[in-house]
Each structure stands twice: as structure tokens, then as C-alpha cells.
Scaffold this motif. Structure first.
Motif, mmCIF file in Angstrom:
data_model
loop_
_atom_site.group_PDB
_atom_site.id
_atom_site.type_symbol
_atom_site.label_atom_id
_atom_site.label_comp_id
_atom_site.label_asym_id
_atom_site.label_seq_id
_atom_site.Cartn_x
_atom_site.Cartn_y
_atom_site.Cartn_z
ATOM 1 N N ILE A 115 -21.738 -0.691 -25.740
ATOM 2 C CA ILE A 115 -21.775 -1.551 -24.546
ATOM 3 C C ILE A 115 -20.802 -2.707 -24.765
ATOM 4 O O ILE A 115 -21.149 -3.709 -25.393
ATOM 5 C CB ILE A 115 -23.193 -2.095 -24.261
ATOM 6 C CG1 ILE A 115 -24.219 -0.947 -24.276
ATOM 7 C CG2 ILE A 115 -23.223 -2.820 -22.922
ATOM 8 C CD1 ILE A 115 -25.630 -1.402 -24.025
ATOM 9 N N PRO A 116 -19.581 -2.573 -24.260
ATOM 10 C CA PRO A 116 -18.560 -3.605 -24.491
ATOM 11 C C PRO A 116 -18.973 -4.964 -23.916
ATOM 12 O O PRO A 116 -19.533 -5.017 -22.826
ATOM 13 C CB PRO A 116 -17.328 -3.068 -23.747
ATOM 14 C CG PRO A 116 -17.586 -1.618 -23.532
ATOM 15 C CD PRO A 116 -19.075 -1.455 -23.461
ATOM 16 N N GLY A 117 -18.720 -6.000 -24.674
ATOM 17 C CA GLY A 117 -18.946 -7.365 -24.183
ATOM 18 C C GLY A 117 -20.379 -7.853 -24.309
ATOM 19 O O GLY A 117 -20.651 -9.021 -24.078
ATOM 20 N N VAL A 118 -21.307 -6.953 -24.638
ATOM 21 C CA VAL A 118 -22.699 -7.374 -24.818
ATOM 22 C C VAL A 118 -22.969 -7.420 -26.320
ATOM 23 O O VAL A 118 -22.868 -6.398 -26.986
ATOM 24 C CB VAL A 118 -23.679 -6.391 -24.142
ATOM 25 C CG1 VAL A 118 -25.124 -6.781 -24.431
ATOM 26 C CG2 VAL A 118 -23.430 -6.327 -22.651
ATOM 27 N N CYS A 153 -30.433 1.331 -22.430
ATOM 28 C CA CYS A 153 -31.007 0.005 -22.182
ATOM 29 C C CYS A 153 -32.464 0.101 -21.735
ATOM 30 O O CYS A 153 -33.299 -0.696 -22.151
ATOM 31 C CB CYS A 153 -30.205 -0.743 -21.132
ATOM 32 S SG CYS A 153 -28.552 -1.148 -21.687
ATOM 33 N N MET A 195 -26.686 -6.745 -17.245
ATOM 34 C CA MET A 195 -26.227 -7.038 -18.610
ATOM 35 C C MET A 195 -24.894 -6.344 -18.906
ATOM 36 O O MET A 195 -23.976 -6.937 -19.470
ATOM 37 C CB MET A 195 -27.292 -6.584 -19.616
ATOM 38 C CG MET A 195 -26.981 -6.955 -21.045
ATOM 39 S SD MET A 195 -28.298 -6.449 -22.183
ATOM 40 C CE MET A 195 -27.880 -4.734 -22.376
ATOM 41 N N ILE A 196 -24.797 -5.089 -18.492
ATOM 42 C CA ILE A 196 -23.567 -4.333 -18.755
ATOM 43 C C ILE A 196 -22.388 -4.950 -17.995
ATOM 44 O O ILE A 196 -21.295 -5.124 -18.534
ATOM 45 C CB ILE A 196 -23.746 -2.840 -18.379
ATOM 46 C CG1 ILE A 196 -24.781 -2.196 -19.315
ATOM 47 C CG2 ILE A 196 -22.423 -2.093 -18.459
ATOM 48 C CD1 ILE A 196 -25.303 -0.841 -18.849
ATOM 49 N N GLY A 236 -21.382 -8.193 -19.533
ATOM 50 C CA GLY A 236 -20.630 -7.927 -20.764
ATOM 51 C C GLY A 236 -19.185 -7.590 -20.440
ATOM 52 O O GLY A 236 -18.241 -8.073 -21.074
ATOM 53 N N PHE A 237 -19.015 -6.794 -19.393
ATOM 54 C CA PHE A 237 -17.688 -6.386 -18.935
ATOM 55 C C PHE A 237 -16.848 -7.607 -18.524
ATOM 56 O O PHE A 237 -15.632 -7.633 -18.707
ATOM 57 C CB PHE A 237 -17.886 -5.421 -17.760
ATOM 58 C CG PHE A 237 -16.644 -4.983 -17.071
ATOM 59 C CD1 PHE A 237 -15.795 -4.056 -17.651
ATOM 60 C CD2 PHE A 237 -16.324 -5.474 -15.813
ATOM 61 C CE1 PHE A 237 -14.652 -3.642 -17.006
ATOM 62 C CE2 PHE A 237 -15.189 -5.060 -15.151
ATOM 63 C CZ PHE A 237 -14.350 -4.145 -15.754
#
Lengths: 250, 482
Positions: A90-93, B435, B448-449, B452-453
């Protein structure tokens, strides 16, 4: 803790599990072995509630409740944990963000307050040590750029933090070198308790050298064809699966 | 469609929290646009003669222009004669002198929007200018800013108090001939914010403007002008909301930034205009021209935008890197859901030597939305050793939306270094299931995803805006999985 009765599962109209019966009591460790395509991963997915499968017959009772009636996140909050065979990125998390969000979601479900930031750091520190993971991993994006071994260790870390009741390990040993395997096994062993049960899905006896199961089941063509103690795993290691498959077919 | 894709579909279906209408007595022009309207507008605002002449020049030019059609957006032609070009809360006497005199209904509106106008909210440390329909209604912290020599006031006030500054800079970055909507804005803009940071001053607080369209059948045309004199520094925030209405409303703003030698401007936007309903009815047409001129050597301009609203967004905050060693940055998150369309990006024009620019664009598309990145990197012959780095990432939620990338690169200087990276990805069912298996609801998982992006962009936002932006993304995706 867990009772599976006459479970039939299909995917795209193809029957994969053809009548599974399994009883897992608190504190027990069950290993499920079997050749490729026998339905091992399907069993782990159906327990965790992965979409795309159809239960055509049978039931799963978990702590007295109908497991199949629960959404995946409810199962997780009720204490069902799946360590994935292929953990996603999960990129960025960040790892730590995910851990905290997950822990709080579970706590909230049980009517508890969100975990205090300082307490959380304490918990995390202790658990990362358990899987011999560097603190630096906590601040990296979930599984991004992790090696195969690091991903698997990360799954065990999540398990250690979330403290589930039923842990399902889906081929956690695959792709691990012997040192990583030992670390993962140590992590799992330290989590063993009278209140926590494990279902370990694996191809090889190797993992069972480090995590000693109470029961071993052999899955072939969607059915449990043989059950026994840990000695069964050794027999399989010697003879392979074909004799059991033949037996099942007969 | 697979189960999980279906879940994602179900989660899309958002709640627009700012969709209320405030019941106020307003003074509006009848719909229509001609020289009489422009003269009347200018007269109401008691503008200096140069302003009226500029407006008329712009109007005459606009009459000769056609709506641009090159953007990847679709909409029915706009009837510019059906729009009212001025709407203002009816003023008691000569308008409010302080917050106590502002209509309590208005203050209430801003309270609902979560915007602190009371000076007691000093701790927030943000000076706010609020623009309601066409006029600026309140500016906070004027006194403290004045001490530092900073001018932060409505454009209409700047025209009265500092006409020479306005005359010198207005239209110097975005000329009235620039494009269709900029010409329209130049003719009919009603208000906006004016900022001047004197030489060597670091603005002591964040400056912020909140725009609100309230009245029906009106367009909002605001004009923002920010001048950072030599060696000065300012951070400016902009927020926008509108009520839910069935018809489309036009918002055609112009923002001009001027950074002189060694000056730095950071401009952040959280745009949350009403996006229309689930069937694509209503919503704001956001046709905005934003451009910065890094006029002095070593100057720097940074644009950060989070775009979640509007039925259509057409917007390219740009930097003209004229000064040697000047720096331009563009960080963008554009989220489209349901039937929203966004065609957004930036232009970096390298003129000076050793100029550098960075573009980070994150486009998120859900529902049946279309999301387009369009960017130009132009390096002129004079721009020795110019450098650019561009990264465009697109994220698709569900399987009925679209993401498009149109990068244009024009290089006339052989020593230039230009990099472009682009990715397109989907929130995978595996990510979502993972998740959920850890206890998160599908809504929280998607949020959340997506967050994060967008992380690389959010970290550029001022603290309080970053929190707002994250919450906003959550709301905008509400209903996008279930």
C-alpha cells in the motif's frame, strides 16, 4: 472455538471444497497440508471472508456465532486473523499508520478507547523485537520495497500487535530462507497460548520442525483425507501425497 | 462486475455538507452582459477611471472570442446573457466597519463552514478574507498585518486605497487577452483579495480567503492579486464552497502572483465547490486562470491544490520562471467522483538561467468521472541549465471512470534536463480485502489508500489545511465502497 461442518465451496461454479469437517479448540495448533490445487488457500480465504467464493453447503461456527454471516472486517474484529501468502503493498501508507488504524478499529468495536500514542509506541517496540524487525520498517510504506521475508515477518508483526484469537497462516513459510523461517517461527511460538488457536497451511514439513502442531490434516481434492498427530507430517515428507490421493480416489 | 468492484461502486455516493443556502437580502443585477452592465458595476464600486477602461477593453476583446474547446471536458454551451454579473448581500448603510456590523446570518454561514472569522480565534493564526457571492464581507487581523506592513484586503478596497499598486500589477501576469474566461473575468470581476508584502517582510501569519457562491443564477468572478516584494515571504490559502443547486453555476476567477527578487509565495487551495448530484445534475463550472510570475532572480512560487469539488474543473496554475535561479512547484490532488470532470495541470515556462520546476500530480477518479492531467513544460533558448521533474500518478476507483494524461514538453535549450514519470493504478480488490482483514471498514480502507496515494502532495499543505484535505477526501469518496 471453530467448527467447520460439511463445508462445500465453489468459485465460478467450480466446486473446490467438497465437504470439510474440522474442529479447532482453544490453544490448539492445526496444520493443513496437501498438494497444489487441493483447496488449502480456498479454505483460508473462506475463513477470512474474501469475496468471490460461494458456499453451497455446510456451516462455520466461530465462538458460537455464524462466521459466514459476518463481513470480513467484523471477522477480523472478532479475532480472526489471516497472514497472507502474498501480502499486498500500500504505497504512501506507513506500516505504523496501518497498525494503529487496525488496532483502533478493533478496540472501538469492543467498546474500548483508542490506544494512547505513548502506549502504542511501547507495544510496537516490544512486538517489533519479537519478529526481529528494525524500527525503521514502521515508517516505510506497507510492504513496499520489502523482500519476501520482510513481508512475511510484517504479517507476523501485525498478528502480534492485533492479538487475534484465531490465526490462519497461509503458506507463511513459502519463499523464506532458513533464518527468516526461524524468526517467523519464533514469533508464532511466542504468541501461542491457551486462548489462541492456529491453523497453518503449508506444503512442507519444514515449518512444522519449528512450530510443532497438535494435529495434522491432509487436504486432497477438496476433502480432508487423513488426520493425525505431528508424526503424520513426517510420514508425508517421506512418502509424498500421492498415496493419499490414490486412497481418496479409491 | 466482481463483488468488490460492486462494493466500490456502492461506496461512491457522496454527501455534500456545504450544500445549504443562506437566506439573505441581496442586491443583484438583472441577467445579461454589455457595456452598460460593466459601467454600472464599476460605478457601484466607485472605481478609478483606469479600472473602468480596463474592464471595457476586456469586454470588447471578450466579445470577439469563442469558448475554448480543447479541454477534455463536455458541457452544454453557456448562455452568458442568462447570468447575473453582480450579487451582493444588501448593505446596511455603507457596509460593515467591523465584524460586529456584519450580518449575523453571514457569520453564521461561515461558522457552518468551519471558518473562524472571529478574532478570538487568534490561536488559529490565520487571517481570513471572506468573499460571499461577489463581494468581500470581512477580513480579519487587519491591524496586526498592518503593523508588519502587509496589505491584505478586498480587491475593491485596494482599488480605493492603493490604486497605483493595482494599476501597476493587475493584468501584468494574466493579460485581459489571455483566454476566454480571463477576458470575461477582467470585464466583470467584482471582488477578490489583494495582498502586498513589502520588501524583506516575512508575513507573520497564513493569509486565507474563503469563497462562497450563494445566490442562484449568478456567476462568481473574483480576482486575486498577490505581490511579494524583494526578499519577502507569504503563505496564502484559499477555500471554496457553494450550495447545492440544480443548475450549473459559473466560477471564472483569475489569480495573479508576482514574486520579485528573492521573494517566495506559497499558494494553497482546497477547492470544494458543489460537484453536482449523483446523476450529474447541477454543480459549479470552475474555469479558472491562475498564474505566477517569478519575476525576480532567486524567487520561488509553490502551488498546492486539492480539488474535490466542481462539476467541471478547468484549471492550470502556472509559473513563468523569468528570474535566474527561480523555482516553480506544482503539487496537485484532483479527485473526481460520479459525473465530475477535471482537466487540470500546470504550465512551467523556463526563461531564466538555472530555473527549476517540480510537478507532482495525483489524479483520483471514481464513479463515472473523467480525470485529466494536462501539463506543459517549456524551456526557452535563454533558460540555460533549466531542470524539470514531473510525476503524474492516476488512481482509479471502480471500473467505470477514466484517467488521462497529456504532457506537452517543448525544449529550445540543449542543456535542459527534463524528466517525466507517469503511473496509473487501481485500488485493487486485494488491497481492499487486506485492509478489511485487519479490521478496517471498506470506507476507511479506501480513504486510507487514497490518502497514502496523495501523501507527497498533502505534506506540502499547511498543517490545518492538510487535516481538512484528508477529511475532505474521505467525504468525497463516501459511498465509493460498501
Amino acid at each position: 472455538m471453530l467448527t467447520i461442518e460439511n463445508l462445500h465451496v465453489s468459485i465460478d461454479d467450480k466446486l473446490i471444497l467438497k465437504g470439510i469437517d474440522l474442529e479447532v479448540k482453544s490453544g490448539e495448533v492445526h496444520a493443513i497440508m496437501g498438494p497444489n490445487g487441493s483447496g488449502k488457500s480456498t479454505l483460508s480465504h473462506i475463513l477470512a471472508g474474501k469475496p468471490g467464493y460461494t458456499v453451497t453447503q455446510g456451516s462455520i461456527t466461530y465462538l458460537g456465532k455464524d462466521l459466514l454471516d459476518m463481513e470480513p472486517e467484523i471477522r477480523a474484529r472478532e479475532g480472526v486473523f489471516l497472514a497472507f501468502q502474498y501480502p499486498v503493498e500500500i504505497p504512501g501508507v506507513s506500516n505504523i499508520y496501518l497498525l494503529k488504524a487496525a488496532l483502533n478499529a478493533i478496540r472501538k468495536y469492543h467498546g474500548l478507547d483508542e490506544v494512547d500514542a505513548m502506549d502504542f509506541l511501547k507495544i510496537i517496540k516490544q512486538k517489533t523485537a519479537l519478529v526481529e524487525m528494525d524500527q525503521e520498517f514502521l515508517y516505510r510504506s506497507v510492504n513496499q520495497g520489502f523482500s519476501g521475508g520482510e513481508k512475511k515477518r510484517n504479517e507476523i508483526l501485525q498478528m502480534a500487535v492485533l492479538e487475534p484469537k484465531l490465526c490462519i497462516l497461509d503458506e507463511t513459510d513459502s519463499g523464506l530462507d532458513i533464518d527468516a523461517l526461524k524468526v517467523v517461527a519464533n514469533g508464532v511460538n511466542s504468541l501461542r497460548s491457551a486462548e489462541r488457536s492456529f491453523i497453518m497451511i503449508t506444503h512442507y514439513q519444514r515449518l512444522l520442525d519449528y512450530i510443532k502442531p497438535d494435529y495434522v490434516h491432509v487436504l486432497a481434492d477438496g476433502k480432508i483425507v487423513k488426520s493425525g498427530g505431528s508424526e503424520l507430517a513426517l510420514e508425508l515428507e517421506k512418502k509424498g501425497y500421492s498415496w493419499l490421493e490414490e486412497q481418496a480416489a479409491a | 462486475m466482481s463483488t468488490s468492484a460492486q462494493q466500490i461502486e456502492n461506496l461512491i455516493g457522496k454527501n455534500y455538507k456545504q450544500g445549504f443556502v443562506t437566506d439573505l437580502e441581496t442586491e443583484s443585477f438583472a441577467p445579461g452582459l454589455d457595456e452598460v452592465v460593466v459601467r454600472k458595476l464599476s460605478a457601484i464600486k466607485k472605481e478609478p477611471a483606469f479600472m473602468l477602461e480596463y474592464r471595457l477593453k476586456a469586454l470588447r476583446h471578450w466579445m470577439t472570442m469563442k469558448t475554448p474547446e480543447w479541454a477534455f471536458v463536455k458541457f452544454k454551451p453557456i448562455d452568458y446573457q442568462a447570468i447575473s454579473y453582480y450579487s451582493a448581500p444588501k448593505k446596511k448603510e455603507d457596509g460593515p466597519k467591523s465584524l460586529d456590523e456584519v450580518d449575523p446570518e453571514l457569520l453564521d454561514t461561515y461558522k457552518k463552514l468551519g471558518i473562524p472569522l472571529d478574532e478570538q480565534e487568534r490561536l488559529a493564526g490565520v487571517a481570513v478574507d471572506a468573499v460571499f457571492d461577489s463581494v468581500s464581507v470581512a477580513t480579519t487581523f487587519k491591524g496586526k498585518l498592518k503593523e508588519a506592513g502587509v496589505i491584505f484586503c478586498p480587491m475593491s478596497e485596494a482599488l480605493q486605497e492603493y490604486p497605483e499598486l493595482v494599476e501597476q500589477y493587475l493584468g501584468s501576469v494574466v493579460p485581459h487577452t489571455d483566454n476566454f474566461f480571463a477576458a470575461l473575468n477582467a470585464a466583470v470581476f467584482s471582488d477578490g483579495s489583494f495582498v502586498y508584502i513589502p520588501e524583506g517582510v516575512r508575513c507573520p501569519m497564513e493569509l486565507s480567503t474563503y469563497f462562497r457562491i450563494n445566490a442562484a443564477n449568478t456567476g462568481q468572478f473574483e480576482r486575486t492579486l498577490i505581490i511579494a516584494d524583494e526578499g519577502s515571504h507569504v503563505s496564502y490559502l484559499e477555500g471554496c464552497t457553494a450550495p447545492m443547486r440544480d443548475e450549473n453555476q459559473l466560477h471564472a476567477a483569475v489569480v495573479e502572483l508576482i514574486a520579485l527578487e528573492n521573494a517566495e509565495i506559497k499558494y494553497s487551495t482546497v477547492q470544494n465547490w458543489y460537484p453536482g448530484d449523483k446523476t450529474g445534475k447541477g454543480g459549479i463550472y470552475n474555469f479558472v486562470t491562475k498564474r505566477a510570475d517569478c519575476r525576480g532572480d532567486n524567487s520561488k512560487v509553490s502551488w498546492t491544490q486539492v480539488e474535490t469539488g466542481s462539476a467541471i474543473t478547468w484549471k492550470y496554475p502556472s509559473c513563468i520562471l523569468r528570474g535566474n535561479n527561480s523555482i516553480g512547484e506544482f503539487y496537485s490532488v484532483a479527485l473526481t467522483n460520479n459525473y465530475q470532470q477535471a482537466d487540470t495541470g500546470t504550465k512551467m515556462i523556463h526563461i531564466g538561467e538555472n530555473t527549476s520546476s517540480t510537478i507532482i500530480s495525483k489524479g483520483i477518479s471514481a464513479g463515472k468521472a473523467q480525470n485529466t492531467y494536462r501539463g506543459l513544460v517549456k524551456v526557452l533558448k535563454s533558460a540555460k541549465n533549466a531542470r524539470n521533474y514531473t510525476q503524474c500518478d492516476s488512481l482509479l476507483v471502480g471500473d467505470r471512470c477514466g484517467a488521462h494524461t497529456f504532457p506537452y514538453i517543448e525544449i529550445k535549450q540543449p542543456s535542459a534536463q527534463v524528466e517525466h514519470e507517469a503511473t496509473t493504478s487501481k485500488i485493487s480488490e486485494d488491497q481492499l480485502f487486506f485492509c478489511q482483514q485487519r479490521g478496517l471498514s471498506p470506507e476507511d480502507a479506501v480513504s486510507m489508500i487514497v490518502n497514502g496515494f496523495c501523501k507527497e502532495v498533502f505534506k506540502e499543505l499547511p498543517m490545518e489545511f492538510a487535516v481538512e484535505a484528508q477529511a475532505l477526501l474521505g467525504i468525497s469518496l463516501e459511498g465509493s465502497v460498501g
